[in-house]
Write a protein that holds these residues in place. Sequence first.
Motif, PDB file in Angstrom:
ATOM      1  N   ARG A 168       0.832  -1.210   0.000  1.00 45.14           N
ATOM      2  CA  ARG A 168       0.000   0.000   0.000  1.00 45.14           C
ATOM      3  C   ARG A 168       0.866   1.259   0.000  1.00 45.14           C
ATOM      4  O   ARG A 168       0.664   2.173  -0.788  1.00 45.14           O
ATOM      5  CB  ARG A 168      -0.933   0.017   1.213  1.00 45.14           C
ATOM      6  N   GLY A 174      -8.627  -1.632  -9.017  1.00 45.05           N
ATOM      7  CA  GLY A 174      -7.262  -1.195  -8.725  1.00 45.05           C
ATOM      8  C   GLY A 174      -7.154  -0.278  -7.523  1.00 45.05           C
ATOM      9  O   GLY A 174      -6.173   0.447  -7.369  1.00 45.05           O
ATOM     10  N   TRP A 175      -8.176  -0.314  -6.666  1.00 47.43           N
ATOM     11  CA  TRP A 175      -8.114   0.531  -5.478  1.00 47.43           C
ATOM     12  C   TRP A 175      -7.297  -0.180  -4.395  1.00 47.43           C
ATOM     13  O   TRP A 175      -7.464  -1.369  -4.145  1.00 47.43           O
ATOM     14  CB  TRP A 175      -9.523   0.823  -4.927  1.00 47.43           C
ATOM     15  N   GLN A 176      -6.436   0.571  -3.732  1.00 46.37           N
ATOM     16  CA  GLN A 176      -5.659   0.032  -2.634  1.00 46.37           C
ATOM     17  C   GLN A 176      -6.540  -0.051  -1.386  1.00 46.37           C
ATOM     18  O   GLN A 176      -7.214   0.924  -1.049  1.00 46.37           O
ATOM     19  CB  GLN A 176      -4.459   0.941  -2.329  1.00 46.37           C
ATOM     20  N   PRO A 197     -10.477  -4.730  -5.776  1.00 42.22           N
ATOM     21  CA  PRO A 197      -9.416  -5.385  -6.562  1.00 42.22           C
ATOM     22  C   PRO A 197      -9.534  -5.123  -8.062  1.00 42.22           C
ATOM     23  O   PRO A 197      -8.554  -4.720  -8.699  1.00 42.22           O
ATOM     24  CB  PRO A 197      -9.608  -6.876  -6.232  1.00 42.22           C
ATOM     25  N   ARG A 198     -10.745  -5.291  -8.604  1.00 40.60           N
ATOM     26  CA  ARG A 198     -10.839  -5.156 -10.065  1.00 40.60           C
ATOM     27  C   ARG A 198     -10.713  -3.703 -10.511  1.00 40.60           C
ATOM     28  O   ARG A 198     -10.376  -3.420 -11.659  1.00 40.60           O
ATOM     29  CB  ARG A 198     -12.119  -5.803 -10.595  1.00 40.60           C
ATOM     30  N   ASP A 223     -15.705  -5.158  -2.148  1.00 34.98           N
ATOM     31  CA  ASP A 223     -15.787  -6.200  -3.174  1.00 34.98           C
ATOM     32  C   ASP A 223     -15.124  -5.764  -4.474  1.00 34.98           C
ATOM     33  O   ASP A 223     -14.451  -6.548  -5.137  1.00 34.98           O
ATOM     34  CB  ASP A 223     -17.258  -6.536  -3.476  1.00 34.98           C
ATOM     35  N   GLU A 224     -15.347  -4.529  -4.842  1.00 31.56           N
ATOM     36  CA  GLU A 224     -14.901  -4.092  -6.176  1.00 31.56           C
ATOM     37  C   GLU A 224     -13.480  -3.520  -6.195  1.00 31.56           C
ATOM     38  O   GLU A 224     -12.944  -3.245  -7.275  1.00 31.56           O
ATOM     39  CB  GLU A 224     -15.891  -3.061  -6.738  1.00 31.56           C
TER      40      GLU A 224
END
Lengths: 333, 333
Positions: B41, B317-319, B314-315, B311-312
């Motif tokens: 991070r 690209g949020w740290q 990872p897809r 949930d979202e």
Amino acid sequence: MDIRTSLTRRGLSGLLLATLAARAHAQAGADPLPSWRDGPRKQALLDFVAAVTTEGGPRFAPPADRIATFDNDGTLWVEHPMYTQLAFILDRMKALAPRNPEWQQDPALRAAAAGDLQALAGAGMAGLLKVAGAAQAGNTPEQFQEIAAAWLASARHPRWNRPYTDLVYQPMLEVLAFLAARGFTTFIVSGGGVEFVRAFSEKSYGIPPNRVVGTTFALKPGEADGRITLTREPHVDFIDDGPGKPVGIARFIGRRPIAAFGNSDGDFQMLQYTTEGAGARFGMIVHHDDAEREYAYDRHTNFGRLDKALDEAPRRGWQVASMKNDWTRVFAW
Amino acid sequence: MDIRTSLTRRGLSGLLLATLAARAHAQAGADPLPSWRDGPRKQALLDFVAAVTTEGGPRFAPPADRIATFDNDGTLWVEHPMYTQLAFILDRMKALAPRNPEWQQDPALRAAAAGDLQALAGAGMAGLLKVAGAAQAGNTPEQFQEIAAAWLASARHPRWNRPYTDLVYQPMLEVLAFLAARGFTTFIVSGGGVEFVRAFSEKSYGIPPNRVVGTTFALKPGEADGRITLTREPHVDFIDDGPGKPVGIARFIGRRPIAAFGNSDGDFQMLQYTTEGAGARFGMIVHHDDAEREYAYDRHTNFGRLDKALDEAPRRGWQVASMKNDWTRVFAW
């Protein structure tokens, strides 16, 4: 297209020069306002800035309190023979009319598309707002700023045949730069559309979008193809003029200015709100009395009427700057 | 009473130290984020900032584009066991109830005055907004900020028995200072009331009022004794949460951020709007997983629910920053 590279660089160059000059002069003790003739108006501004920046002095204002607000049309740039944004709107209406044949059924839209100002005036404020929406809404803020910037890059003022962004007042650029050099944060508080002004404020005045307060269309959030969309709806939800200016200031800036600059009765409440605060305050009105170098108008005009504010300026302590007598030059060129 | 002197100086001291540290470290090549544990991070943030500040690099962003937005509750300071502003509202309702006996006739107002959160929740969003208006409106923005500042100076968080302004996250102060040192302009974009956050943002975060976007009450202009008045009306006219955050950003900031920091689903659209832009983008979620040093909650809480965004992440690209693992300390003290 990048908004910032599509705009002429002339305005910014003028501002950079003015900023550098103000910084250098402030340090050297030389004149930070070279386009202002020595006299009561210039002296009042210099005295005010000296008072609020003198640490330990009775009228000292810490930098956080040094908020200065500027009207745009008629205060920072030319607003005759009509507001620049109105010229933009009329050009847009003319260009978009062939794709919108239904406009012919509406008196205001038809008048605007035909460039018939007299007929448009007959449609009143409701008609004008309808035209403003038809010409400018239905896009994202980013798209609209590109449209406005492209127009500003190509349109020419009818009198000087120059880009409108050339028609910023050099003496006011010097005031902006002088105040910035003395720890002020400067804001534009315009009756014009916020996104129209943002399309050139950074390049022309060095004022970034977040320091522009203006009239707004409703913004509608949504999604398209899984991505966020923001649509500028064709109805105005805030008019940043007259009594709206203190509201816009409180909402966007969040602190009462200690200095305000305007030129018309639309700035009355901004000047009043500013100068009614405690401590050192400064209000100034740019008086258009120079038909030779710019325009001469005050009480009798459709654009930038100055009547009540001119009457009340003396008792409220507002400086009335004569374009003719107080400015040694009007434009940078 | 001056708002700025009435607030504790602890927050600002922490920020000043963080700023000086970030500046010094940036120059010396040392760690600008000492309260962040080395790991993915921290590295992602350092890499992003390096990329957008490397002139001539493929992801370079000029300073004007370096806009970073921060949620407040749960991102910059503690939001449990309830939003700080809700604690303020409940205290106000209790204090004002004797003067407003008619509140006993309304279920939401009565519940709030009695501090009965469960009954208040039963009144739904409409009831909560009514309470928010009753507790906070009917004054000027300046008066309200004095009221809020006075409360912040005296109120104590029930767990730590410290002023709420002590409960800002030291790692996030470092992020604010680091970004500022690298030419970013930082903004708070909060679901909280704009004037509540403005009452402490400058002192606690070094962010002046004009860089705070938040939920607003309608502001009504008027005159009393010949002076301008602005009255905060008891109805909310803009909710700066969820889909409202991109609207608030476009309206107040006028430029899409390239970095955004949040902690809940109320920040989803802000993160989405930010990271959907072209070029280098950065989105980060503060994950409250540290019951020992702060709190542990995500999908099941009334304050700061984090579900869809978790949930979202990872897809998109949020740290997702773990408070427990990525922060070596939580508070400055």
